[in-house]
Design a protein around this motif. Structure first.
Motif, PDB file in Angstrom:
ATOM      1  N   MET B 159       0.816  -1.329   0.060  1.00  0.00           N
ATOM      2  CA  MET B 159      -0.014  -0.012   0.138  1.00  0.00           C
ATOM      3  C   MET B 159       0.928   1.334  -0.094  1.00  0.00           C
ATOM      4  O   MET B 159       1.093   1.808   1.045  1.00  0.00           O
ATOM      5  CB  MET B 159      -1.041   0.043   1.278  1.00  0.00           C
ATOM      6  N   ASN B 160       1.347   1.617  -1.150  1.00  0.00           N
ATOM      7  CA  ASN B 160       2.472   2.619  -1.321  1.00  0.00           C
ATOM      8  C   ASN B 160       1.954   3.810  -2.378  1.00  0.00           C
ATOM      9  O   ASN B 160       2.979   4.195  -3.005  1.00  0.00           O
ATOM     10  CB  ASN B 160       3.680   1.936  -1.657  1.00  0.00           C
ATOM     11  N   LYS B 161       0.761   4.006  -2.316  1.00  0.00           N
ATOM     12  CA  LYS B 161       0.388   5.142  -3.376  1.00  0.00           C
ATOM     13  C   LYS B 161       0.435   6.317  -2.560  1.00  0.00           C
ATOM     14  O   LYS B 161      -0.184   6.508  -1.435  1.00  0.00           O
ATOM     15  CB  LYS B 161      -0.805   4.796  -3.871  1.00  0.00           C
ATOM     16  N   ILE B 162       0.844   7.288  -3.472  1.00  0.00           N
ATOM     17  CA  ILE B 162       0.836   8.859  -2.998  1.00  0.00           C
ATOM     18  C   ILE B 162      -0.818   9.167  -3.441  1.00  0.00           C
ATOM     19  O   ILE B 162      -1.126   9.081  -4.481  1.00  0.00           O
ATOM     20  CB  ILE B 162       1.689   9.783  -3.447  1.00  0.00           C
ATOM     21  N   ILE B 163      -1.531   9.644  -2.498  1.00  0.00           N
ATOM     22  CA  ILE B 163      -3.016   9.757  -2.741  1.00  0.00           C
ATOM     23  C   ILE B 163      -3.126  11.324  -3.119  1.00  0.00           C
ATOM     24  O   ILE B 163      -3.974  11.758  -4.083  1.00  0.00           O
ATOM     25  CB  ILE B 163      -3.913   9.457  -1.355  1.00  0.00           C
ATOM     26  N   LEU B 183       8.848   9.268  -0.215  1.00  0.00           N
ATOM     27  CA  LEU B 183       8.362  10.570   0.015  1.00  0.00           C
ATOM     28  C   LEU B 183       9.024  11.896   0.028  1.00  0.00           C
ATOM     29  O   LEU B 183       8.626  12.832  -0.493  1.00  0.00           O
ATOM     30  CB  LEU B 183       7.630  10.385   1.421  1.00  0.00           C
ATOM     31  N   ILE B 184      10.354  11.381   0.558  1.00  0.00           N
ATOM     32  CA  ILE B 184      11.228  12.642   0.604  1.00  0.00           C
ATOM     33  C   ILE B 184      11.618  13.173  -0.882  1.00  0.00           C
ATOM     34  O   ILE B 184      11.509  14.454  -0.986  1.00  0.00           O
ATOM     35  CB  ILE B 184      12.538  12.424   1.445  1.00  0.00           C
ATOM     36  N   GLY B 191       9.191  20.632  -4.400  1.00  0.00           N
ATOM     37  CA  GLY B 191       9.740  22.003  -3.616  1.00  0.00           C
ATOM     38  C   GLY B 191       9.355  21.891  -2.204  1.00  0.00           C
ATOM     39  O   GLY B 191       9.125  23.011  -1.673  1.00  0.00           O
ATOM     40  N   PHE B 192       9.144  20.841  -1.698  1.00  0.00           N
ATOM     41  CA  PHE B 192       8.805  20.753  -0.322  1.00  0.00           C
ATOM     42  C   PHE B 192       9.748  19.788   0.486  1.00  0.00           C
ATOM     43  O   PHE B 192      10.592  19.070  -0.192  1.00  0.00           O
ATOM     44  CB  PHE B 192       7.312  20.247  -0.017  1.00  0.00           C
ATOM     45  N   VAL B 193       9.580  19.676   1.868  1.00  0.00           N
ATOM     46  CA  VAL B 193      10.613  18.840   2.558  1.00  0.00           C
ATOM     47  C   VAL B 193       9.599  18.073   3.493  1.00  0.00           C
ATOM     48  O   VAL B 193       8.523  18.352   4.098  1.00  0.00           O
ATOM     49  CB  VAL B 193      11.361  19.739   3.429  1.00  0.00           C
ATOM     50  N   MET B 194       9.859  16.814   3.688  1.00  0.00           N
ATOM     51  CA  MET B 194       9.291  15.915   4.521  1.00  0.00           C
ATOM     52  C   MET B 194       9.957  16.379   6.059  1.00  0.00           C
ATOM     53  O   MET B 194      11.000  16.436   6.140  1.00  0.00           O
ATOM     54  CB  MET B 194      10.024  14.352   4.303  1.00  0.00           C
ATOM     55  N   PRO B 195       9.119  16.579   7.152  1.00  0.00           N
ATOM     56  CA  PRO B 195       9.422  17.072   8.357  1.00  0.00           C
ATOM     57  C   PRO B 195      10.199  15.811   9.054  1.00  0.00           C
ATOM     58  O   PRO B 195      10.612  16.219  10.262  1.00  0.00           O
ATOM     59  CB  PRO B 195       8.097  17.619   8.916  1.00  0.00           C
ATOM     60  N   LEU B 196      10.322  14.859   8.238  1.00  0.00           N
ATOM     61  CA  LEU B 196      11.084  13.758   9.097  1.00  0.00           C
ATOM     62  C   LEU B 196      11.800  12.911   8.112  1.00  0.00           C
ATOM     63  O   LEU B 196      11.786  12.681   7.136  1.00  0.00           O
ATOM     64  CB  LEU B 196       9.896  12.769   9.398  1.00  0.00           C
ATOM     65  N   SER B 203      14.397   2.036   3.758  1.00  0.00           N
ATOM     66  CA  SER B 203      13.529   0.952   4.179  1.00  0.00           C
ATOM     67  C   SER B 203      12.332   1.229   4.779  1.00  0.00           C
ATOM     68  O   SER B 203      11.198   0.532   4.821  1.00  0.00           O
ATOM     69  CB  SER B 203      14.410  -0.223   4.941  1.00  0.00           C
ATOM     70  N   CYS B 204      12.307   2.186   5.831  1.00  0.00           N
ATOM     71  CA  CYS B 204      11.228   2.241   6.783  1.00  0.00           C
ATOM     72  C   CYS B 204       9.972   2.944   6.100  1.00  0.00           C
ATOM     73  O   CYS B 204      10.212   3.517   5.005  1.00  0.00           O
ATOM     74  CB  CYS B 204      11.742   3.250   7.817  1.00  0.00           C
ATOM     75  N   GLN B 205       9.075   2.713   6.558  1.00  0.00           N
ATOM     76  CA  GLN B 205       7.511   3.270   5.873  1.00  0.00           C
ATOM     77  C   GLN B 205       6.982   4.290   6.816  1.00  0.00           C
ATOM     78  O   GLN B 205       6.973   4.200   7.884  1.00  0.00           O
ATOM     79  CB  GLN B 205       6.705   1.918   5.553  1.00  0.00           C
ATOM     80  N   ILE B 206       6.189   5.147   6.027  1.00  0.00           N
ATOM     81  CA  ILE B 206       5.641   6.269   6.790  1.00  0.00           C
ATOM     82  C   ILE B 206       4.606   5.708   7.863  1.00  0.00           C
ATOM     83  O   ILE B 206       4.671   6.191   9.041  1.00  0.00           O
ATOM     84  CB  ILE B 206       4.942   6.980   5.960  1.00  0.00           C
ATOM     85  N   GLY B 207       3.826   4.696   7.515  1.00  0.00           N
ATOM     86  CA  GLY B 207       2.886   4.106   8.478  1.00  0.00           C
ATOM     87  C   GLY B 207       3.676   3.544   9.639  1.00  0.00           C
ATOM     88  O   GLY B 207       3.183   3.983  10.996  1.00  0.00           O
ATOM     89  N   GLY B 208       4.910   2.881   9.593  1.00  0.00           N
ATOM     90  CA  GLY B 208       5.766   2.434  10.636  1.00  0.00           C
ATOM     91  C   GLY B 208       6.467   3.688  11.600  1.00  0.00           C
ATOM     92  O   GLY B 208       6.330   3.674  12.550  1.00  0.00           O
ATOM     93  N   ASN B 209       6.798   4.536  10.720  1.00  0.00           N
ATOM     94  CA  ASN B 209       7.103   5.845  11.284  1.00  0.00           C
ATOM     95  C   ASN B 209       6.086   6.333  12.401  1.00  0.00           C
ATOM     96  O   ASN B 209       6.341   6.890  13.352  1.00  0.00           O
ATOM     97  CB  ASN B 209       7.467   6.822  10.297  1.00  0.00           C
TER      98      ASN B 209
END
Lengths: 528, 528
Positions: B159-163, B183-184, B191-196, B203-209
């Protein structure tokens, strides 16, 4: 010389004549911004029509007891005679919200002086099924901080000590009854900044701010209390004291339960202590007041400001020409600081940074570029705006007659469509004004009319809520739900989520004594 | 010319020779920082001794069922044959954490492709009392993302789609399985930054983060996920889908339940979608690598940096000379970028701002002032550090033999005392190194020894936890509790708070099927 050039020259002059002085909370421009976002009414309640109590729509929970003389004896034993208030004048003030829209009928105001006393009171009330209302500065706008019926009022205003301040990390620990403005001053003296500031700061208390997840002015820069509050102490309905008073920026040890109490409007527990992260005070503050001719330009300017001013941007507020007209027509001695013409939109941009000259140059470059690209049609910087010394009293909006007030979060690009639709919908029958925190997507929509009128109200509601819901907005960006919008929660939250909220309410407060009839829809909180 | 003057001249030269190029994630210095904070081990598990499963200390919950062929048929019907994985090699990988410290014995890995599938799986598992482990990139350090016994592994990586991404507000909505680095990159292009950002980003996934409330590198600037995550979708143990996927900066309509799922390590629900606020990318990044001779100077420099660099400060990391020695001794080709002498402490400061020349001047002024006031004894800027092209491989710390790793939050002024006490306590038997995110009060304490040894362990634990508790620190700043520290929670949380956590766990997951044996102490989760 054409208009563009004249304006351009004026802006350049404004920039050049910008004085370097610091903007403090006593500065009128600062006060203008301070008062602006909340759009609070004036402090004199006589000016406004009371809506009367809405309690008629709510049924008193029959499982609640009524006060008796044993109860009074118990409270006097715990708190001492003078902190058990039955004086009618003092009760009158505590029973009425400061908009004079909601009025309860409580016969008792309790003034605990510490957490232990709060704990004893709640344990007793819970065992006796006496409903309570936690109260701080009583500056809420949705009837959340006053009783609906005869709930016992627990005001934590006497718990107002600063417990600790760590100058290395900027972490403040204090009691819930500290008045926000006092914390702001204290931190200012220490060289730090409260990440929260709002119009009601002179009265509101940090416990209430946390319980309502207050937003306010510095949100665009420092974010929400969910990010800034590091720890809490709260007393549960049964008197249990929950020590979550961490003072650490990072702590991943189990569920972060403090968030349940941030924004739950006193319905899950009474916040008694707060630990909050405060950033260092930055020395340079600059303000620009600008005119835009269309809403698209406002949006573009916001995007540009986020990028070009980036890390120094600290406020991005807007008001439309109708809001400006109201201010100019109803506040004596106020004139438009941009005197050259009438404009469709006005923006107020604040920057806060660590270096006076760099920041000013950055803002100047940004403004000149925005002028050249046609996004702004006029503008002044701090020095030129101060002739409008009382301009900050935006509450003039309230003096123009009865006002229906809505505090909405919407996607920025959709936000102003609602104002225009409402204007078309209501025609000549009412004056629709829009202003708010553009930087946060927070619109304050005010509809003022010659008198309160059910026909007009029916034109507004539920249309505004439905429109907001359709665009996945929030029907309460920062004011909370309180009594006013408890039953409207489904416009912004899914059924499953609200059901879970109700389950958590029942888990933490099985007898439902904490701030009853508020926040959650009555249908979900069946009385046993 | 005395040492001071030489160093001063060197620093000035460094500043003058600073190149203006952008630092991207491919830049070695950047990678150095990226890898630094988490202190993750290398990716090759063969290098490290496995601790073996700690499951021996835990008893399998007897109320859980075991898989049968009907279960498999059901899962195949829902997910399709290929997403029901029984292959031994693939199970082996999914059963072991990437430190090779924990090993489960699951016979089944499920790969749902959407929320509906997650819902169906969980509803079924709950009705059958089949325990499950939610898994993302499996990069956790506390055994939270692998089974303890035979739990069914649910990996949301498909489940790795950008919605959606809203460029006006910077709000990203995506599925939980999106890899952080993707995502980064995506945001960078916009022109944006992931705050994490963190070492395991590949390897890590945003859901796990989100489920572990990951901290990482950009914390000091952008704060925690509790502040940046605007909305979530999560599936509860019974299969109910909780839609809290708001995309608004402000929304005060009821309890903010998403916070329950941020940092609860998959024990309350499986996060399936995330909405997150992303700041605009700022164009100017500068890095300084500095030497300090005592810890007090490090602290003072942090205070100064917060004030003088203020809004552009984006990282403030430190390592002591023991950490530096390990890096230098165990990584080939790496040399100290400050070659002039051995120093006691090293600091890495990053600034991120919107204006190249202003930011650089600001950093330069700050460094010169710090040099003159004697806080720093040497330093280089970006350009001069890049000869240490593999310096970023701080995981060399792991290669020096067995390491006991502690991730602690402590008051900044106390933080290094613990390192010194441990050093005195352990004497010659082990090498104690300290490094971490000084800006966040987050210490990574690593104790490396010739071999894993119960005598050494007994010298460290529970001493480290007790010391941390005494100073009101956190025994897990960012790694979480997982299996490793579930029973140690009381060192950082009060009994009442943990009791309430357990009540909430029982409310949301009455059968306890979600990530059992983790986060909360086993004593509180009695098996029915």
């Amino acid at each position: 010389m054409d208009k563009y050039k004249v304006t351009h020259r004026l802006l350049r002059q404004s920039i050049k004549s910008l004085v370097n002085r610091q903007l403090t909370s006593n500065n009128p421009i600062y006060r203008f911004i301070s008062a602006f976002p909340l759009g609070n009414g004036g402090r004199n309640p006589q000016l406004y029509r009371s809506f009367g109590s809405l309690a008629t729509k709510v049924e008193r929970n029959p499982s609640f007891s009524s006060l008796n003389s044993d109860d009074l004896s118990y409270f006097k034993g715990v708190l001492g005679e003078k902190n058990v208030v039955q004086d009618e004048d003092r009760l009158e003030t505590a029973n009425i919200d400061w908009m004079h829209k909601y009025k309860g009928f409580s016969k008792l105001l309790l003034l605990p002086r510490n957490t232990e006393e709060v704990s004893k009171i709640l344990e007793y009330c819970n065992s006796r099924r006496l409903a309570v209302v936690p109260q701080g500065g009583n500056t809420g706008l949705v009837g959340g901080s006053v009783p609906v019926f005869d709930e016992v009022i627990i005001n934590v205003g006497s718990m107002n000590k600063i417990i600790a301040f760590d100058k290395v990390s900027g972490i403040l620990v204090c009691e819930a009854g500290c008045i926000l403005e006092n914390l702001i001053s204290y931190l200012d003296n220490q060289g730090f900044v409260m990440p929260l500031d709002l119009g009601a700061k002179g009265s509101c208390q940090i416990g209430g701010n946390v319980s309502t997840n207050a937003g306010g002015l510095r949100f665009v820069r420092y974010g929400s209390l969910h990010g800034n509050v590091l720890g809490l102490e709260a007393v549960l309905a049964n008197g249990d004291v929950l020590d979550m008073l961490g003072t650490l920026r990072k702590d991943n040890t189990g569920y972060d339960l403090k968030h349940l109490f941030i924004g739950s409007e006193g319905s899950l527990g009474i916040v008694t202590k707060v630990s909050i992260l405060t950033p260092p005070k930055l020395s340079s503050v600059n303000i620009a007041f600008l005119a835009c001719e269309d809403y698209l330009s406002c949006q573009k300017l916001l995007s540009e400001a986020k990028r070009k001013l980036g890390e120094i941007l600290s406020a991005f507020e807007f008001l439309d020409s109708h809001a400006m007209d109201l201010v100019l027509n109803h506040l004596e001695g106020v004139r438009n600081p941009l005197s050259s013409a009438v404009h469709n939109f006005y923006l107020l941009i604040e920057t806060t940074g660590s270096d006076e000259s760099y920041d000013k140059e950055k803002l100047e470059a940004f403004l000149l570029h925005s002028m050249e690209s046609g996004l702004i049609s006029d503008g002044v910087l701090a020095q030129d705006i101060n002739q409008a010394s009382s301009f900050w009293r935006i509450q003039a909006l309230m003096r123009a007659g009865p006002v229906y007030k809505y505090d909405l979060s919407l996607p920025v690009e959709k936000m102003y469509n609602l104002v225009e639709e409402m204007r078309a919908r209501l025609g000549q029958s009412a004056n629709v004004v829009g202003y708010g925190h553009l930087g946060d997507g927070n619109l304050h929509l005010n509809v003022s009319a010659p008198r309160y009128d059910d026909t007009i109200l029916a034109q507004i509601e539920p249309y505004v809520y439905e429109w907001t819901s359709k665009h996945r907005g929030s029907i309460s960006a920062e004011h909370g739900l309180g009594l006013m919008k408890a039953n409207e929660i489904f416009y912004s939250k899914s059924h499953g989520t609200v059901q879970l909220m109700a389950s958590i309410k029942k888990l933490l407060d099985p007898n439902g004594i904490l701030n009853p009839y508020k926040v959650l829809p009555r249908s979900l909180l069946s009385y046993s």
